[in-house]
Design a protein around this motif. Structure first.
Motif, short mmCIF file in Angstrom:
data_model
loop_
_atom_site.label_atom_id
_atom_site.label_comp_id
_atom_site.label_asym_id
_atom_site.label_seq_id
_atom_site.Cartn_x
_atom_site.Cartn_y
_atom_site.Cartn_z
N ASN A 1 70.76 -87.58 41.70
CA ASN A 1 71.98 -88.27 41.31
C ASN A 1 71.89 -88.92 39.92
OD1 ASN A 1 73.09 -87.63 43.85
ND2 ASN A 1 72.09 -89.40 44.73
N HIS A 2 70.94 -88.51 39.10
CA HIS A 2 70.80 -89.05 37.75
C HIS A 2 70.44 -87.93 36.79
CE1 HIS A 2 70.10 -92.61 40.28
NE2 HIS A 2 70.65 -93.27 39.28
N ARG A 3 70.56 -88.20 35.53
CA ARG A 3 70.17 -87.21 34.52
C ARG A 3 68.81 -87.53 33.94
NH1 ARG A 3 75.93 -87.27 31.62
NH2 ARG A 3 77.04 -86.11 33.22
N ARG A 4 68.21 -88.62 34.36
CA ARG A 4 66.93 -89.03 33.80
C ARG A 4 65.80 -88.13 34.28
NH1 ARG A 4 67.65 -94.93 35.74
NH2 ARG A 4 69.40 -95.55 34.46
N LEU A 5 64.85 -87.90 33.36
CA LEU A 5 63.65 -87.17 33.73
C LEU A 5 62.69 -88.11 34.44
CD1 LEU A 5 62.95 -85.11 30.50
CD2 LEU A 5 63.87 -84.28 32.67
N VAL A 6 62.06 -87.59 35.47
CA VAL A 6 61.06 -88.36 36.20
C VAL A 6 59.77 -87.55 36.27
CG1 VAL A 6 62.65 -89.75 37.58
CG2 VAL A 6 61.97 -87.50 38.41
N TYR A 7 58.68 -88.27 36.45
CA TYR A 7 57.35 -87.66 36.45
C TYR A 7 56.57 -88.15 37.65
CZ TYR A 7 58.83 -86.93 31.67
OH TYR A 7 59.55 -86.57 30.56
#
Length: 82
Positions: A57-63
């Motif tokens: 539900n977000h456009r942020r990249l996660v690691y």
């Protein structure tokens, strides 16, 4: 802190915390700049040491680090198991 030390710190932090994190979240937790952390995480991702995806539900990249990720060179098993 050297780049090698920061690499180890970021990788171990992602491993121990679990979950999926933005570069900004990692930077805040470690007291480092977002740019510095993003640069290191990007290199780790290219080398197969962290996974990258988009947050739900977000456009942020996660690691994150999982069982298929490589261990950074120069780290001892004791560091990973600690």
């Amino acid at each position: 802190m050297t780049t090698s030390d920061l690499t180890k710190s970021i990788w171990l932090w992602l491993l121990s915390e679990g979950g999926k994190w933005t570069a900004a979240g990692v930077a805040e937790a470690l007291g480092k700049s977002v740019d510095e952390v993003f640069e290191v995480i990007s290199r780790l991702e290219v080398r197969g040491m962290v996974k990258k995806g988009k947050a739900e539900n977000h456009r942020r990249l996660v690691y994150w680090v999982d069982g298929t990720c490589a261990i950074p060179q120069g780290m001892a098993v004791a560091e990973v198991q600690a």
